[in-house]
Each structure stands twice: as structure tokens, then as C-alpha cells.
Design an enzyme around this catalytic site. Structure first.
Site, PDB file in Angstrom:
ATOM      1  N   ARG A  72       0.880  -1.281   0.073  1.00  0.00           N
ATOM      2  CA  ARG A  72       0.007   0.076  -0.015  1.00  0.00           C
ATOM      3  C   ARG A  72       0.858   1.308   0.015  1.00  0.00           C
ATOM      4  O   ARG A  72       0.431   2.163  -0.666  1.00  0.00           O
ATOM      5  CB  ARG A  72      -0.806  -0.015   1.335  1.00  0.00           C
ATOM      6  CG  ARG A  72      -1.924  -0.894   1.274  1.00  0.00           C
ATOM      7  CD  ARG A  72      -3.065  -0.451   2.069  1.00  0.00           C
ATOM      8  NE  ARG A  72      -4.107  -1.381   2.143  1.00  0.00           N
ATOM      9  CZ  ARG A  72      -4.017  -2.769   3.087  1.00  0.00           C
ATOM     10  NH1 ARG A  72      -3.154  -2.819   4.042  1.00  0.00           N
ATOM     11  NH2 ARG A  72      -4.925  -3.617   3.078  1.00  0.00           N
ATOM     12  N   LYS A  91      -0.102 -19.341   4.731  1.00  0.00           N
ATOM     13  CA  LYS A  91      -1.046 -19.603   5.748  1.00  0.00           C
ATOM     14  C   LYS A  91      -1.560 -18.162   6.348  1.00  0.00           C
ATOM     15  O   LYS A  91      -0.971 -17.245   6.372  1.00  0.00           O
ATOM     16  CB  LYS A  91      -0.554 -20.664   6.582  1.00  0.00           C
ATOM     17  CG  LYS A  91       0.776 -19.909   7.465  1.00  0.00           C
ATOM     18  CD  LYS A  91       1.384 -20.973   8.355  1.00  0.00           C
ATOM     19  CE  LYS A  91       0.108 -20.773   9.859  1.00  0.00           C
ATOM     20  NZ  LYS A  91       1.066 -21.100  11.203  1.00  0.00           N
ATOM     21  N   ASP A 132       3.259 -24.744   2.992  1.00  0.00           N
ATOM     22  CA  ASP A 132       3.543 -24.981   4.397  1.00  0.00           C
ATOM     23  C   ASP A 132       4.952 -25.275   4.583  1.00  0.00           C
ATOM     24  O   ASP A 132       5.576 -26.368   4.145  1.00  0.00           O
ATOM     25  CB  ASP A 132       2.714 -26.494   4.530  1.00  0.00           C
ATOM     26  CG  ASP A 132       3.036 -26.867   6.344  1.00  0.00           C
ATOM     27  OD1 ASP A 132       4.303 -26.593   6.677  1.00  0.00           O
ATOM     28  OD2 ASP A 132       1.967 -27.432   6.970  1.00  0.00           O
ATOM     29  N   HIS A 133       5.597 -24.287   5.540  1.00  0.00           N
ATOM     30  CA  HIS A 133       6.992 -24.326   5.020  1.00  0.00           C
ATOM     31  C   HIS A 133       7.646 -25.422   5.890  1.00  0.00           C
ATOM     32  O   HIS A 133       8.880 -25.836   5.569  1.00  0.00           O
ATOM     33  CB  HIS A 133       7.657 -22.936   5.903  1.00  0.00           C
ATOM     34  CG  HIS A 133       7.853 -22.901   7.374  1.00  0.00           C
ATOM     35  ND1 HIS A 133       6.456 -22.730   8.150  1.00  0.00           N
ATOM     36  CD2 HIS A 133       8.396 -23.364   8.050  1.00  0.00           C
ATOM     37  CE1 HIS A 133       6.919 -22.802   9.572  1.00  0.00           C
ATOM     38  NE2 HIS A 133       8.038 -23.020   9.727  1.00  0.00           N
ATOM     39  N   LYS A 159      11.445 -28.193   4.790  1.00  0.00           N
ATOM     40  CA  LYS A 159      12.639 -28.638   5.743  1.00  0.00           C
ATOM     41  C   LYS A 159      13.352 -29.548   5.318  1.00  0.00           C
ATOM     42  O   LYS A 159      12.776 -30.792   4.916  1.00  0.00           O
ATOM     43  CB  LYS A 159      12.160 -28.591   7.107  1.00  0.00           C
ATOM     44  CG  LYS A 159      11.724 -27.215   7.788  1.00  0.00           C
ATOM     45  CD  LYS A 159      11.364 -27.614   9.386  1.00  0.00           C
ATOM     46  CE  LYS A 159      10.609 -26.449  10.039  1.00  0.00           C
ATOM     47  NZ  LYS A 159      11.328 -25.121  10.398  1.00  0.00           N
ATOM     48  N   GLU A 177       8.128 -25.700  20.657  1.00  0.00           N
ATOM     49  CA  GLU A 177       8.587 -24.359  20.663  1.00  0.00           C
ATOM     50  C   GLU A 177       8.955 -23.886  21.935  1.00  0.00           C
ATOM     51  O   GLU A 177       8.272 -23.978  23.081  1.00  0.00           O
ATOM     52  CB  GLU A 177       7.628 -23.365  19.862  1.00  0.00           C
ATOM     53  CG  GLU A 177       7.265 -23.551  18.700  1.00  0.00           C
ATOM     54  CD  GLU A 177       6.728 -22.660  17.843  1.00  0.00           C
ATOM     55  OE1 GLU A 177       7.400 -22.080  17.178  1.00  0.00           O
ATOM     56  OE2 GLU A 177       5.581 -22.400  18.010  1.00  0.00           O
ATOM     57  N   ASP A 219      -2.789 -23.031  14.254  1.00  0.00           N
ATOM     58  CA  ASP A 219      -1.296 -22.440  13.928  1.00  0.00           C
ATOM     59  C   ASP A 219      -0.395 -23.638  13.542  1.00  0.00           C
ATOM     60  O   ASP A 219       0.649 -23.481  12.715  1.00  0.00           O
ATOM     61  CB  ASP A 219      -0.807 -21.636  15.041  1.00  0.00           C
ATOM     62  CG  ASP A 219       0.405 -20.800  14.836  1.00  0.00           C
ATOM     63  OD1 ASP A 219       0.564 -20.109  13.671  1.00  0.00           O
ATOM     64  OD2 ASP A 219       1.405 -20.835  15.594  1.00  0.00           O
ATOM     65  N   HIS A 243       1.277 -28.363   9.941  1.00  0.00           N
ATOM     66  CA  HIS A 243       2.621 -28.639  10.175  1.00  0.00           C
ATOM     67  C   HIS A 243       2.648 -30.011  10.763  1.00  0.00           C
ATOM     68  O   HIS A 243       3.100 -31.059   9.942  1.00  0.00           O
ATOM     69  CB  HIS A 243       3.584 -27.841  11.031  1.00  0.00           C
ATOM     70  CG  HIS A 243       3.545 -26.368  10.710  1.00  0.00           C
ATOM     71  ND1 HIS A 243       3.639 -26.059   9.212  1.00  0.00           N
ATOM     72  CD2 HIS A 243       3.694 -25.094  11.337  1.00  0.00           C
ATOM     73  CE1 HIS A 243       3.701 -24.747   9.297  1.00  0.00           C
ATOM     74  NE2 HIS A 243       3.711 -24.333  10.493  1.00  0.00           N
ATOM     75  N   LYS A 303       3.503 -23.833  22.804  1.00  0.00           N
ATOM     76  CA  LYS A 303       4.606 -22.796  22.944  1.00  0.00           C
ATOM     77  C   LYS A 303       5.097 -22.852  24.329  1.00  0.00           C
ATOM     78  O   LYS A 303       4.508 -23.458  25.313  1.00  0.00           O
ATOM     79  CB  LYS A 303       4.038 -21.277  22.519  1.00  0.00           C
ATOM     80  CG  LYS A 303       3.633 -21.279  21.116  1.00  0.00           C
ATOM     81  CD  LYS A 303       3.624 -19.720  20.582  1.00  0.00           C
ATOM     82  CE  LYS A 303       3.389 -19.777  19.157  1.00  0.00           C
ATOM     83  NZ  LYS A 303       4.495 -20.070  18.104  1.00  0.00           N
TER      84      LYS A 303
HETATM   85  C1  BG6 Z   1       4.794 -20.917  11.925  1.00  0.00           C
HETATM   86  C2  BG6 Z   1       3.837 -20.404  13.186  1.00  0.00           C
HETATM   87  O1  BG6 Z   1       3.658 -21.526  10.939  1.00  0.00           O
HETATM   88  O2  BG6 Z   1       5.883 -21.771  12.148  1.00  0.00           O
HETATM   89  C3  BG6 Z   1       4.355 -20.016  14.210  1.00  0.00           C
HETATM   90  O3  BG6 Z   1       2.891 -19.652  12.759  1.00  0.00           O
HETATM   91  C4  BG6 Z   1       5.550 -20.934  14.598  1.00  0.00           C
HETATM   92  O4  BG6 Z   1       3.431 -19.627  15.424  1.00  0.00           O
HETATM   93  C5  BG6 Z   1       6.350 -21.178  13.311  1.00  0.00           C
HETATM   94  O5  BG6 Z   1       6.622 -20.233  15.502  1.00  0.00           O
HETATM   95  C6  BG6 Z   1       7.555 -22.463  13.772  1.00  0.00           C
HETATM   96  O6  BG6 Z   1       8.281 -22.581  12.489  1.00  0.00           O
HETATM   97  P1  BG6 Z   1       9.677 -23.180  12.966  1.00  0.00           P
HETATM   98  O7  BG6 Z   1      10.269 -23.329  11.364  1.00  0.00           O
HETATM   99  O8  BG6 Z   1      10.522 -22.077  13.505  1.00  0.00           O
HETATM  100  O9  BG6 Z   1       9.559 -24.587  13.604  1.00  0.00           O
END
Ligand code: BG6
Length: 513
Positions: free
Chosen positions: A62, A171, A200-201, A205, A239, A258, A263, A363
């Protein structure tokens, strides 16, 4: 662009992994993800010689920003977040190709301007450019962006040709089944499924990809990968961080949306799916959908409930006293958002019947660690029954996703000495020891795959819907309960008792990863 300035980026990939000339357009250019992950990923692809000779990056947002200012922002992001020290040689090549277009996401004219800018670049280089749209904005503007990509004709550029437009979408892909279905409908009204890359990252990995290699490139696993040998499976995505500055988002999301819906479910699908007929995107995703379909609905209430949820309370992490979730900034004092969730899943198919799959994520836990642990059945105790002399542990194969990536196997061995005593031992394979530690980040692999058009490590529309179909009843139930049944766990611990109880009901316990 003059011929001498068209430096070939591409020199580091096997031929079949080359991408056509490409412009990546990032919506949400001023966002956190862009700075932390996307720009550094593109920089590292350039560094490794993995970008096509004609490559451009356009930030779209923007705020009106001149190209030069966006280039300075990008340089700052690379300096701060890239896994490598920036090299002036690489950046000097990438910087003039880093551009910016400003406009509202609901402003069709801005998308027309974007189209003109891309057409201008094509004219300059005398080549067609594939456009990869990266939607990395809050979900509230997903729909106007998609609609304007359709209305401006950008989505349909070079349709069904190798350089057709593509779209990566971040996401959260919906917040329940109905909204995920609506988003899929929106996307497919403008794009064909082959153009859509739902990210989905975790799938980017290294260790997650290695799971497929371990399972299907080794012959020793397949014969024992079933209910005859495996007692249960534990998937942990723990985490140590809390919600940090993301309470606004997290309050609306919670751990189940989340982390679990995406994941951990992906980790489960890759662990439990049948061998695909080939490693192409459709074959792999067909198998993932099949296994997700075989998961039974969950019991949500009573002593045999398959789910647990909890919020972190105060506790020590690294010697520092951490706040409880309800005391965090921007969190409601009566919040019913879970920061921890655990589930027991049953997969009702030939391979897995009777084998519980336990999933947990949270978390403010004791350590940052993600792993998939396959717990095998115990050997018959006729020769070495558990006793003071014979310490016997069940064999466990653990895929350590992060950190300290690797694979370990717990076996029972004889303690050297003149009588037979046994003790569990651990065989360890560490990535860093064998391959060194500078592995590509997930986003590097995923951006490159999308540029090449390989959807294997992305989620298909039906896959995300199936996953939401499993999770949505849990949310609906929890919403009906408010805070009733919400457990707590001390920050820095391994989670709440209610999660331990799910396993204890089957005579199991969480392993400490
Ligand atoms: C994200 C979540 O998709 O993944 C976060 O929104 C989380 O809350 C993160 O911290 C964790 O990713 P990674 O790669 O650090 O394990």
C-alpha cells in the site's frame, strides 16, 4: 536491460531443475515474513546460482516507496536475516532487479499498473516472463488480491504454457472447513489448480524431505512399517518461544490452527502414507489425501477424550521467569485460546489399524524440538525379560526434524563384561556431521520449486480441506465450552497433565525428545 548487465544467475542446478525467466511479485512486501524469510531466500538462491538469468523481484504494498528505498529495505533484511553474509557481488546483481509497485489490494488499477511494469520488463529483455505471485498478507485481503489478479488478466498470463503465472499462498489457509472451502473456490475461480502453491514451510525443511528418502530409498523400513511391528507413533513440534509480538494473530488462531492443522498433520501424512507410485506431485499428494481420509473422527469429551488443550502459565525458561499466556500483552485475561494441543489419532486402514498416532505442539515448552518417533513393539521377553540385569527399552526410530537434524535408533546392547547385562544404546546419524551445517532454508527450496512448477512439497486443495474437516469439530467443541476443560502447564515444562493422560490411557508416555 543491456546484454552485459544480464548476468546469468543460473549455474548451480541440474538441467531439469531450471526455471524460466521469472518475476516474483510479493504482496505484503513490508511484512515480517518478507523481511525474515522471503527476501533472504531469494538472495540465497541468487548466491547459489539457482535463479534464471532474467529474474526480477517486485514488492507490492500500500505504501508508496521508490525502487531505491525498497532495495535498501531488502539489503537490510538480507544483512539481518540471511543465513549467509551478503556478498556485494551477488547483491549488486540482484539490487537493480528489485523493484516496487504501490497500490491498494482492492484497487484494480494498481494491478493494471503492476501488469504494465511486468510488460515493460519483458519489452526491455525481449523475453516473456513467468510471474510468480506470492501472497503473504493477512488473510483479510486474500480475496481482493485473488479477484484483482483475475480481473487484471495477470492470473491468466501464458496460461497452460511452461511460463504460466503461478501463485504461492501463505497460511492461514482458512480458519475452519467452510472458510478453507471458500478460499479454494476463490482461488480456483481465477487460477487452475496447477498454478496454485499452498505453502506449508515444514515441507521445505530438509529433514522432512529426507523422511520420504529414508522411507522409500531404503528397503529395511517398508516391511516393518505397519501395525505388526509398530506400537505407536509420537509427533512432537515443541517451541520454546511464546506468542511474542503476535498476540493479535495468535488470539484468533491458537495452537491447533497455527501448528496442528498444517505442520504436524503434514508430518503425520508423510509418515503414514502408502508408497506413492512415483515421486511426482500428484502421486505423492494422492497418497497423503488417502491417509488423511482414513483418520477416524475424534472423541472430544469424557475420560477417553482424544484431545487436550492448555495455556502456559508462569515458569522458568533458561533461568528467566516467563509470563503466563493470560498476562501477555494483547491477550484477553479470559482468553480461551490454547497455546498447547495434543491429540490421539487412529488411522483406520490395513497398515495402521490399532496403532495410535500421538501429536503434540505448544509454545513455551522446555526446548525447541520437532521430531517423529516411531516406537516399535517390544521383543518377546522370553530370553531377556526386563529386570535389574536386563534393562530393555522398546526400539525407537526418531527423525529429528530440528534442531540438530538427524536420525537415531534406540537398540538394546550387551554391556561389556563377564556376565550378560543389557542397556539401551542410541545409534545416531547427524546431518551436520555428515553434510556440514549450512543447509538451505525451507523457503529457498519452496520458492524455487514453485518457480519450476513442482507442487510436490505444497498442499493440494483437497488435502487442506480434509485436514480442516478433521480439526473443525474440535474447534467447534472447544468454542462451545469456553474455558471449561482448559488445562495449564508451567512455562519451561513439557506440557500439561491432560496430554500425558491421553497416552497413559493406552499405557504409553511421551518420550523426552
Ligand atoms: C509458523 C507459526 O507457521 O511456524 C509460528 O505460525 C511458529 O507460530 C512457526 O512459531 C514455527 O516454525 P519453525 O520453522 O520455527 O519451527
Amino acid at each position: 536491460m543491456a546484454e552485459e548487465n544480464r548476468h546469468p544467475f543460473l549455474h548451480g542446478l541440474s538441467k531439469h531443475r531450471g526455471s524460466p525467466p521469472t518475476v516474483v511479485v510479493i504482496f505484503g512486501a513490508s511484512g515480517d515474513l518478507t523481511a525474515r524469510k522471503l527476501i533472504p531466500a531469494i538472495y540465497n538462491l541468487a548466491h547459489d546460482g539457482l535463479l534464471p538469468a532474467d529474474f526480477y523481484l517486485i514488492g507490492f504494498g500500500r505504501k508508496p516507496i521508490p525502487d531505491a528505498e525498497f532495495q535498501a529495505i531488502a539489503a537490510g533484511a538480507i544483512k539481518e536475516f540471511s543465513r549467509r553474509e551478503p556478498s556485494p557481488d551477488v547483491w549488486n546483481r540482484l539490487a537493480p532487479r528489485t523493484l516496487y509497485v504501490s497500490g491498494g489490494y482492492d484497487e484494480k488499477a494498481a494491478f493494471d499498473r503492476l501488469g504494465e511494469r511486468i510488460a515493460g520488463l519483458e519489452k526491455e529483455i525481449g523475453q516473456q516472463l513467468q510471474t510468480l505471485f506470492y501472497i503473504s498478507t493477512p488473510p483479510t485481503v486474500f480475496a481482493p488480491i485473488i479477484q484483482n489478479l483475475g480481473a487484471s488478466g495477470l492470473a491468466a498470463r501464458y496460461l497452460r504454457q511452461p511460463n504460466q503465472s503461478k501463485c504461492i499462498i501463505e497460511k492461514p489457509f482458512g480458519r475452519d472447513l467452510a472458510s478453507a472451502q471458500a478460499l479454494n473456490k476463490e482461488l480456483t475461480s481465477v487460477f487452475e489448480e496447477s498454478q496454485v502453491f499452498r505453502i506449508d514451510h515444514y515441507l521445505g525443511k530438509e529433514t522432512v524431505q529426507d523422511l520420504l528418502v529414508q522411507r522409500f530409498a531404503n528397503s529395511i523400513f517398508e516391511p516393518i512399517w505397519n501395525r505388526n511391528f509398530i506400537d505407536h507413533v509420537q509427533i512432537t513440534v515443541a517451541e520454546q518461544v511464546g506468542v511474542e509480538s503476535r498476540a493479535g494473530y495468535y488470539e484468533q488462531s491458537g495452537c491447533m490452527r497455527d501448528m496442528i492443522q498444517n505442520h504436524t498433520m503434514q508430518l503425520l501424512a508423510l509418515t503414514a502414507m502408502e508408497p506413492p507410485v512415483s515421486m511426482d506431485a500428484e502421486s505423492v499428494r494422492d497418497e497423503k489425501v488417502k491417509v488423511l481420509k482414513a483418520i477416524q473422527s475424534l472423541r472430544l469429551e469424557g475420560p477417553h477424550s482424544d484431545v487436550a488443550r492448555a495455556q502456559y502459565s508462569e515458569g522458568l525458561i533458561g533461568g528467566k521467569l516467563m509470563k503466563g499466556y493470560l498476562q501477555e500483552k494483547d491477550v484477553s485475561a479470559t482468553s480461551s485460546t490454547e497455546t498447547y494441543a495434543a491429540l490421539r489419532l487412529s488411522i483406520n486402514n490395513w497398515r495402521w489399524q490399532g496403532v495410535p498416532f500421538y501429536l503434540r505442539s505448544g509454545k513455551h515448552l522446555a526446548r525447541r524440538v520437532s521430531e517423529i518417533a516411531i516406537r516399535f513393539k517390544r521383543a518377546p521377553g522370553s530370553l531377556f525379560a526386563e529386570s535389574e540385569r536386563y534393562q530393555i527399552a522398546p526400539n525407537t526410530l526418531a527423525f529429528q526434524i530440528q534442531p540438530d537434524e538427524g536420525l537415531s535408533l534406540i537398540l538394546n546392547a550387551k554391556i561389556p563384561g563377564l556376565e550378560t547385562r543389557t542397556q539401551p544404546v542410541k545409534m545416531n546419524f547427524k546431518y551436520a556431521t555428515t553434510f556440514g551445517s549450512n543447509t538451505p532454508e525451507a523457503y529457498e527450496r519452496l520458492v524455487l520449486d514453485a518457480m519450476i512448477g513442482d507442487g510436490t512439497l505444497f498442499i493440494r486443495g483437497d488435502e487442506t480441506e480434509r485436514s480442516w474437516q478433521l480439526i473443525t469439530p474440535i474447534h467447534d467443541y472447544w468454542a462451545s465450552q469456553g474455558r471449561k476443560g482448559m488445562d495449564t502447564y508451567a512455562s519451561g515444562s513439557w506440557g500439561p497433565k491432560s496430554s500425558d493422560d491421553i497416552l497413559a490411557a493406552n499405557g504409553h508416555s511421551w518420550r523426552e525428545p
